[in-house]
Design an enzyme around this catalytic site. Structure first.
Site, PDB file in Angstrom:
ATOM      1  N   GLU A 194       0.810  -1.227   0.000  1.00 34.24           N
ATOM      2  CA  GLU A 194       0.000   0.000   0.000  1.00 34.24           C
ATOM      3  C   GLU A 194       0.842   1.275   0.000  1.00 34.24           C
ATOM      4  O   GLU A 194       0.677   2.143   0.870  1.00 34.24           O
ATOM      5  CB  GLU A 194      -0.992  -0.020   1.163  1.00 34.24           C
ATOM      6  CG  GLU A 194      -1.994  -1.154   1.034  1.00 34.24           C
ATOM      7  CD  GLU A 194      -3.212  -1.020   1.934  1.00 34.24           C
ATOM      8  OE1 GLU A 194      -3.306  -0.045   2.696  1.00 34.24           O
ATOM      9  OE2 GLU A 194      -4.082  -1.913   1.862  1.00 34.24           O
ATOM     10  N   GLU A 246      -5.387  -8.937   0.539  1.00 33.27           N
ATOM     11  CA  GLU A 246      -6.120  -8.550   1.752  1.00 33.27           C
ATOM     12  C   GLU A 246      -7.572  -8.275   1.391  1.00 33.27           C
ATOM     13  O   GLU A 246      -7.864  -7.722   0.341  1.00 33.27           O
ATOM     14  CB  GLU A 246      -5.535  -7.279   2.399  1.00 33.27           C
ATOM     15  CG  GLU A 246      -4.216  -7.484   3.087  1.00 33.27           C
ATOM     16  CD  GLU A 246      -3.707  -6.222   3.778  1.00 33.27           C
ATOM     17  OE1 GLU A 246      -4.521  -5.461   4.313  1.00 33.27           O
ATOM     18  OE2 GLU A 246      -2.479  -6.012   3.747  1.00 33.27           O
TER      19      GLU A 246
HETATM   20  C1  BGP Z   1      -4.387  -2.566   5.273  1.00 32.56           C
HETATM   21  C2  BGP Z   1      -3.009  -2.874   5.797  1.00 32.56           C
HETATM   22  C3  BGP Z   1      -2.980  -3.926   6.853  1.00 32.56           C
HETATM   23  C4  BGP Z   1      -4.171  -3.950   7.785  1.00 32.56           C
HETATM   24  C5  BGP Z   1      -5.473  -3.648   7.096  1.00 32.56           C
HETATM   25  C6  BGP Z   1      -6.644  -3.411   8.005  1.00 32.56           C
HETATM   26  O1  BGP Z   1      -4.424  -1.301   4.735  1.00 32.56           O
HETATM   27  O2  BGP Z   1      -2.198  -3.316   4.735  1.00 32.56           O
HETATM   28  O3  BGP Z   1      -1.757  -3.849   7.497  1.00 32.56           O
HETATM   29  O4  BGP Z   1      -3.952  -3.289   8.951  1.00 32.56           O
HETATM   30  O5  BGP Z   1      -5.371  -2.542   6.248  1.00 32.56           O
HETATM   31  O6  BGP Z   1      -6.602  -2.113   8.523  1.00 32.56           O
HETATM   32  P1  BGP Z   1      -6.902  -1.808  10.039  1.00 32.56           P
HETATM   33  O7  BGP Z   1      -5.955  -2.641  10.781  1.00 32.56           O
HETATM   34  O8  BGP Z   1      -6.647  -0.358  10.226  1.00 32.56           O
HETATM   35  O9  BGP Z   1      -8.306  -2.171  10.239  1.00 32.56           O
END
Ligand code: BGP
Length: 475
Positions: free
Chosen positions: A166, A375
Site C-alpha cells: 500500500e 487482503e
Molecule cells: C491494510 C493494511 C494492513 C491492515 C489492514 C486493516 O491497509 O495493509 O496492514 O492493517 O489494512 O486495517 P486496520 O488494521 O486499520 O483495520
C-alpha cells in the site's frame, strides 16, 4: 452479466490468508531485531497495543502453520521484517532473523502451502529513519541491499514476491502511518517520498528477476473502488479525480513505467517538484511487474466539489463506534460521501461485495495483469463467548459474499490466481490494536492483558475450510 450457474474457481487457485510481520510476530526485542518506526507510531494510537507481543506468532509459528494446514490452505501471504533482517546501519545481516524466516518458510512448504512474501509492510527500521528515512535517496540503496539479502536467502523456495504494501495509502494517509513525520511541507514533500518509494519498488522488481529463478513480483496497492454519487457529469469527474489521487497514479506508474499526464499537470499547477533525477525514469520503466497483489476491503463514493467549497479534513473512525468517520472535501477535486446502498462495519467501512467484482474487472481492463487478493476482510469487536467460542457469522457472511464476487469477476474474464483474506489469526490492527479483530483464529489476548495467547478457531475457520475443500463451490 448474470450467470445461470454459481461461479467456478480455476484448478490450483490459491486459498489462504494474510498477515504482516509487525502486526503478528511480537518478539520485537528478541534475537537481534531492531526497533521500527511503526512500532513507535502504533504506540501513539489508542488503545495502546504492545507490538512486542502482538499474536506472538514468532513463538507459535509451528502451531499457526499446522492450523493453516488443517484449514486446507494452499497459500499464506506474510511479510518479512526489515529490522529483523538488517537491524543496523552497517548493513550486517542478522542470521537469527534469517533463521526464523527460513524455519517459517520450510514449515509452510512442508505443509504444501505456497509462501507469498511481502518485502515491506510499514516497518522501516529506526536506523534508516534516523538517516533520513523515505526523504533520503540513500534509502534506495539500503532497501535494495535488504531485498537482495531476502532474495538470496529465501528465493529458492519463495517464488511469489510483493514489493511495497500500500504505497498509495502510505502517501494518502502519511500522518496516520507515520510517513509524514519530519516533513515541513507534506503537500509537496509526499511526491518526493513517493518517487523514492517508486525507485525502491523498481530496484526490488529488477533484483527479484535477477536473483530468483522463476520468481514473480508485484506491488500491493490498497484499492477502494470509487463510484460517482449520481449520474451528474461533474460527479463522474470527481470520482475520476478521487481514483487518480488515491490509487490510479500509483498503478499507472507500476505498469507503464511513467508518470501520467494527469499527475504531471497536477504537479505543474501546484508548484510541486518530485525531484526526478537523470536515470530515474529509465530504471522505473525497466522494472516490469508480473502481477498485482490487491488489497480491498470497501468502496467509496465521490461527488463534485467546486473550488469555492470549504476544505474539510478527512477523519478516520479510530474507535469503532459507528459514525466517527468525517467525509473530506477537497475544493476543486472531489468530496467524499456516504453510500446509502451499502451497510458499514463499526469502523464505518462500507460492506460492498460487488465492489470486489468491479475492482477486479477494472484492474484487468486497465492493466491486463494477473492478480492475487492479498487482503480483504471484516474487522470487528470480539471476545470469547460464555461457551469459550467465537461465533462470527457476520465474518462468514462477509467472506462468502466477497468470494462469490471474486468468482464472478473470474467468470467475467479477470485473471485472479488466489484469495488471501486478512487475516489468519487475530493480529494488531493498524490503528486499533487488538480491539479490531479480523482473524479466522482468535488469539486470546487483549490490548491491556496479554492473557495466555491461546489459538481458538472461530466459526469462520470451519466455514472457510469447507469452502476451500470444495474449491469455492459451497455457498
Ligand atoms: C491494510 C493494511 C494492513 C491492515 C489492514 C486493516 O491497509 O495493509 O496492514 O492493517 O489494512 O486495517 P486496520 O488494521 O486499520 O483495520
Amino acid at each position: 452479466m448474470y450467470y445461470n450457474h454459481p461461479p467456478k474457481f480455476p484448478e490450483g487457485f490459491l486459498w489462504g490468508a494474510s498477515s504482516a510481520a509487525w502486526q503478528v510476530e511480537g518478539a520485537t526485542k528478541e534475537d537481534g531485531r531492531a526497533v521500527s518506526v511503526i512500532d513507535l507510531n502504533s504506540q501513539t494510537k489508542k488503545p495502546f497495543a504492545d507490538n512486542s507481543v502482538a499474536s506472538d506468532h514468532y513463538h507459535h509459528y509451528k502451531e499457526d502453520v499446522a492450523l493453516m494446514a488443517e484449514c486446507g490452505f494452499t497459500s499464506y501471504r506474510f511479510s518479512l521484517a526489515w529490522p529483523r533482517i538488517i537491524p543496523t546501519a552497517d548493513g550486517k545481516v542478522n542470521e537469527k532473523g534469517i533463521a526464523f524466516y527460513n524455519a517459517l518458510i520450510d514449515e509452510l512448504v512442508a505443509h504444501g502451502i505456497t509462501p507469498i512474501v511481502t518485502l515491506y509492510h510499514y516497518d522501516l527500521p529506526v536506523w534508516v529513519d534516523e538517516l533520513g528515512g523515505w526523504k533520503n535517496r540513500d534509502t534506495i540503496d539500503y532497501f535494495e541491499h535488504y531485498c537482495r539479502t531476502c532474495f538470496a536467502a529465501f528465493g529458492d523456495r519463495v517464488k511469489y514476491w510483493l514489493s511495497i504494501n500500500e504505497q498509495n495509502m502510505q502517501i494518502v494517509y502519511g500522518d496516520w502511518l507515520g510517513v509524514s513525520k519530519g516533513c515541513e511541507d507534506w503537500f509537496r514533500d509526499k511526491w518526493k517520498i513517493n518517487h523514492i518509494m517508486n525507485l525502491c519498488h523498481a530496484k526490488a522488481v529488477l533484483a527479484c528477476h535477477e536473483l530468483v529463478e522463476g520468481g514473480k513480483i508485484g506491488p500491493v496497492p490498497g484499492m477502494v473502488p470509487i463510484y460517482p454519487e449520481t449520474c451528474k457529469p461533474q460527479d463522474q469527474i470527481a470520482a475520476m479525480n478521487m481514483e487518480e489521487f488515491t490509487e490510479k497514479i500509483w498503478n499507472d506508474t507500476y505498469v507503464f513505467g511513467t508518470y501520467s499526464n494527469f499527475v504531471r499537470r497536477y504537479w505543474a499547477e501546484n508548484d510541486i517538484d518530485p525531484d526526478i533525477r537523470p536515470g530515474d525514469m529509465e530504471l522505473i520503466a525497466k522494472a516490469k511487474i508480473d502481477f498485482f497483489g490487491v488489497n480491498c476491503y470497501r468502496s467509496n463514493v465521490a461527488k463534485d466539489c467546486p473550488p469555492d467549497t470549504a476544505f474539510t479534513e478527512l477523519q478516520l473512525n479510530k474507535d469503532g463506534v459507528k459514525g466517527g468517520f468525517v467525509y473530506p472535501q477537497y475544493p476543486g477535486l472531489y468530496e467524499q460521501a456516504a453510500n446509502p446502498y451499502v451497510k458499514t462495519t463499526d469502523w464505518d467501512w462500507e460492506i460492498d461485495p460487488v465492489a470486489m467484482r468491479y475492482l477486479l474487472r477494472y484492474m484487468w481492463d486497465h492493466y491486463h495483469l494477473p492478480m492475487v487478493i492479498t487482503e480483504n476482510g471484516f474487522g470487528a469487536h470480539e471476545d470469547l463467548g460464555a461457551d469459550g467460542k467465537i461465533h462470527d457469522q457476520a465474518r462468514i457472511d462477509f467472506l462468502r459474499d466477497q468470494i462469490y464476487q471474486v468468482g464472478l469477476a473470474i467468470e467475467d474474464g479477470a485473471e485472479v490466481f488466489g484469495y488471501n483474506p486478512w487475516s489468519f489469526t487475530d493480529l494488531l490492527s493498524t490503528g486499533n490494536g487488538m480491539a479490531k479483530r479480523y482473524g479466522l483464529v482468535f488469539i486470546n489476548t487483549t490490548d491491556d492483558d496479554a492473557r495466555d495467547l491461546r489459538r481458538i478457531k472461530k466459526d469462520s475457520f470451519s466455514w472457510y475450510s469447507r469452502l476451500i475443500q470444495s474449491n469455492g463451490t459451497i455457498w
